[in-house]
Design a protein around this motif. Structure first.
Motif, PDB file in Angstrom:
ATOM      1  N   UNK A 122      44.568 -32.344  57.681  1.00  0.00           N
ATOM      2  CA  UNK A 122      43.228 -32.769  57.263  1.00  0.00           C
ATOM      3  C   UNK A 122      42.351 -31.549  57.002  1.00  0.00           C
ATOM      4  N   UNK A 123      42.637 -30.444  57.703  1.00  0.00           N
ATOM      5  CA  UNK A 123      41.868 -29.212  57.511  1.00  0.00           C
ATOM      6  C   UNK A 123      42.071 -28.617  56.121  1.00  0.00           C
ATOM      7  N   UNK A 124      43.150 -29.005  55.435  1.00  0.00           N
ATOM      8  CA  UNK A 124      43.330 -28.541  54.057  1.00  0.00           C
ATOM      9  C   UNK A 124      42.173 -28.968  53.171  1.00  0.00           C
ATOM     10  N   UNK A 125      41.578 -30.117  53.509  1.00  0.00           N
ATOM     11  CA  UNK A 125      40.503 -30.653  52.689  1.00  0.00           C
ATOM     12  C   UNK A 125      39.138 -30.354  53.300  1.00  0.00           C
ATOM     13  N   UNK A 126      38.986 -30.587  54.580  1.00  0.00           N
ATOM     14  CA  UNK A 126      37.659 -30.461  55.195  1.00  0.00           C
ATOM     15  C   UNK A 126      37.434 -29.127  55.891  1.00  0.00           C
ATOM     16  N   UNK A 127      38.487 -28.307  55.985  1.00  0.00           N
ATOM     17  CA  UNK A 127      38.368 -27.049  56.707  1.00  0.00           C
ATOM     18  C   UNK A 127      37.889 -25.892  55.851  1.00  0.00           C
ATOM     19  N   UNK A 131      42.355 -22.133  54.870  1.00  0.00           N
ATOM     20  CA  UNK A 131      43.421 -23.125  54.958  1.00  0.00           C
ATOM     21  C   UNK A 131      43.990 -23.429  53.582  1.00  0.00           C
ATOM     22  N   UNK A 132      43.131 -23.554  52.580  1.00  0.00           N
ATOM     23  CA  UNK A 132      43.601 -23.854  51.227  1.00  0.00           C
ATOM     24  C   UNK A 132      44.283 -22.646  50.593  1.00  0.00           C
ATOM     25  N   UNK A 133      43.787 -21.442  50.884  1.00  0.00           N
ATOM     26  CA  UNK A 133      44.476 -20.242  50.388  1.00  0.00           C
ATOM     27  C   UNK A 133      45.879 -20.149  50.975  1.00  0.00           C
ATOM     28  N   UNK A 134      46.015 -20.455  52.269  1.00  0.00           N
ATOM     29  CA  UNK A 134      47.328 -20.387  52.910  1.00  0.00           C
ATOM     30  C   UNK A 134      48.284 -21.406  52.291  1.00  0.00           C
ATOM     31  N   UNK A 135      47.789 -22.617  52.049  1.00  0.00           N
ATOM     32  CA  UNK A 135      48.613 -23.632  51.399  1.00  0.00           C
ATOM     33  C   UNK A 135      49.105 -23.144  50.042  1.00  0.00           C
ATOM     34  N   UNK A 136      48.197 -22.599  49.250  1.00  0.00           N
ATOM     35  CA  UNK A 136      48.533 -22.164  47.905  1.00  0.00           C
ATOM     36  C   UNK A 136      49.518 -21.001  47.943  1.00  0.00           C
ATOM     37  N   UNK A 137      49.290 -20.028  48.828  1.00  0.00           N
ATOM     38  CA  UNK A 137      50.179 -18.869  48.889  1.00  0.00           C
ATOM     39  C   UNK A 137      51.554 -19.245  49.433  1.00  0.00           C
ATOM     40  N   UNK A 259      38.759 -15.810  48.028  1.00  0.00           N
ATOM     41  CA  UNK A 259      38.714 -16.809  46.965  1.00  0.00           C
ATOM     42  C   UNK A 259      38.804 -18.226  47.519  1.00  0.00           C
ATOM     43  N   UNK A 260      38.373 -19.180  46.713  1.00  0.00           N
ATOM     44  CA  UNK A 260      38.363 -20.587  47.111  1.00  0.00           C
ATOM     45  C   UNK A 260      39.220 -21.411  46.159  1.00  0.00           C
ATOM     46  N   UNK A 261      39.993 -22.322  46.724  1.00  0.00           N
ATOM     47  CA  UNK A 261      40.650 -23.381  45.971  1.00  0.00           C
ATOM     48  C   UNK A 261      39.815 -24.632  46.205  1.00  0.00           C
ATOM     49  N   UNK A 262      39.088 -25.060  45.185  1.00  0.00           N
ATOM     50  CA  UNK A 262      38.177 -26.200  45.329  1.00  0.00           C
ATOM     51  C   UNK A 262      38.911 -27.502  45.035  1.00  0.00           C
ATOM     52  N   UNK A 263      38.603 -28.527  45.823  1.00  0.00           N
ATOM     53  CA  UNK A 263      39.178 -29.859  45.649  1.00  0.00           C
ATOM     54  C   UNK A 263      38.043 -30.846  45.391  1.00  0.00           C
ATOM     55  N   UNK A 264      38.236 -31.666  44.381  1.00  0.00           N
ATOM     56  CA  UNK A 264      37.220 -32.675  44.057  1.00  0.00           C
ATOM     57  C   UNK A 264      37.899 -34.022  43.863  1.00  0.00           C
ATOM     58  N   UNK A 265      37.207 -35.076  44.285  1.00  0.00           N
ATOM     59  CA  UNK A 265      37.670 -36.447  44.070  1.00  0.00           C
ATOM     60  C   UNK A 265      36.617 -37.162  43.243  1.00  0.00           C
ATOM     61  N   UNK A 266      37.031 -37.683  42.095  1.00  0.00           N
ATOM     62  CA  UNK A 266      36.117 -38.360  41.168  1.00  0.00           C
ATOM     63  C   UNK A 266      34.934 -37.464  40.821  1.00  0.00           C
ATOM     64  N   UNK A 267      35.193 -36.164  40.686  1.00  0.00           N
ATOM     65  CA  UNK A 267      34.167 -35.227  40.251  1.00  0.00           C
ATOM     66  C   UNK A 267      33.262 -34.709  41.342  1.00  0.00           C
TER      67      UNK A 267
END
Length: 359
Positions: A122-127, A131-137, A259-267
């Motif tokens: 859940x931290x991939x989205x709200x953290x 966390x998102x950089x680690x997922x991507x790498x 850097x940031x990996x941004x996530x959006x739902x319905x914009x």
């Protein structure tokens, strides 16, 4: 690699254990605290040579034991493979591939790739962005293990550069300036290489995430954006512009580590506008999409490990998950039971550190 059998010795709660995995779906059931996640963690270690729970090696070795051993046997392109990992608390862990020492982590990563979903995802989205950089790498390295060296080089450069900034104490002497110029050039070269790889992965991953989320939720568009503010003008120029501020603060402020990996739902930003149920489905969609992307480019689909995945999903999304599992092997753990109609090829029960088939 298709993983056929796993052996554990003194890993976490297990004295010994032996598990045969199905080529398709293996389900592991049992009450909380019995060792289901420990089993997945051991399997994940074979695929990444680290704990997906970010646990230190001391936590992986059963209390009272000197070391833990995880062995996995399987096949890749009709060739038999045996991975053996010895985990030593506070020491250097060893890995053998077909009885030969693995000198570099990426050599082991090239043999068995695993994608893991855990409740903490859940931290991939709200953290935080880390966390998102680690997922991507991690995805980059799974796609191309050679990028592990790029990531390691970047971490080393940042450590050296940050140490120099702290030692400078805000003063740009000729010696500091000359040394900083060298580290800036290295950071720019390595950082831009990593950013290019990240951007390419996001381009390929984005549509797959939207499809995976729609499969789970019945609709909704998830957008992934990776657009570092320094990319248009180049990292070296951005470092020069930030130099005074970095010297004053004693830290590296610009680069892929920020850097940031941004996530959006319905914009709308998923971190702040999506419900917790939507956030969990997005996190799961990210993992499923990673598995699908890997399956599309590798000769063997990755091993998908889903830990306690049904606990936060409603019945509809649980059923949709099972309907849309990516190709290859999947191991699912659950304390809440399996959705109606689930037909795993192998069904195991874990109780008090013992694993056995459900008959």
């Amino acid at each position: 690699m298709q993983l056929d059998r796993v052996w554990l010795t003194d890993f976490r709660s297990y004295v010994t254990a032996e598990v045969a995995l199905a080529p398709g779906l293996t389900a592991v059931i049992g009450a909380n605290g019995q060792g289901k996640s420990n089993l997945l963690e051991a399997i994940g270690w074979l695929g990444g040579l680290r704990s997906f729970r970010a646990a230190p090696t001391e936590a992986l070795v059963r209390v009272g034991a000197e070391r833990a051993v995880v062995r996995g046997e399987g096949r890749r392109a009709e060739r038999s493979l045996l991975i053996e990992c010895e985990i030593t608390p506070g020491g250097r862990s060893r890995t053998l591939l077909n009885r030969q020492p693995v000198r570099r982590a990426r050599d082991g990563l090239d043999s068995l790739r695993a994608v893991v979903f855990a409740p903490d995802d859940l931290e991939l989205v709200k953290g935080a962005p880390a966390e998102r950089r680690r997922f991507l790498d991690d995805l980059l390295v799974a796609l191309d293990p050679r990028l592990d060296a790029v990531r390691s080089d970047l971490e080393r450069i940042l450590r050296q550069r940050s140490a120099l900034l702290k030692q400078a104490r805000g003063r740009l002497t000729p010696e500091v300036e000359a040394t900083l110029d060298v580290w800036d050039a290295r950071l720019a070269s390595t950082g831009e290489a990593l950013a290019d790889a990240r951007a390419a992965a996001v381009h390929d991953l984005g549509p797959v995430v939207t499809t995976a989320y729609a499969d789970l939720a019945g609709g909704g568009e998830v957008a992934l954006t990776y657009a570092p503010p320094w990319r248009d003008g180049g990292l070296l120029a951005a470092l020069h512009e930030a130099r005074d501020d970095e010297l004053r603060r004693g830290v590296s402020l610009v680069g892929p580590h920020r850097d940031e990996l941004s996530l959006a739902l319905a914009g709308l930003p998923a971190r702040t506008h999506a419900s917790q149920g939507e956030q969990r489905s997005i996190a799961l969609a990210l993992r499923l999409a990673a598995a699908r992307l890997l399956a599309s480019v590798l000769d063997t689909p990755p091993l998908l490990l889903l830990d306690d995945v049904f606990s936060e999903l409603d019945p509809g999304r649980s059923a949709a998950l099972l309907t849309h599992l990516p190709p290859g092997q999947t191991v699912i753990t659950t304390a809440t039971g399996l959705p109606p109609g689930t037909a795993p090829e192998v069904l195991l029960r874990v109780a008090a550190g013992e694993i056995g088939p459900v008959t």
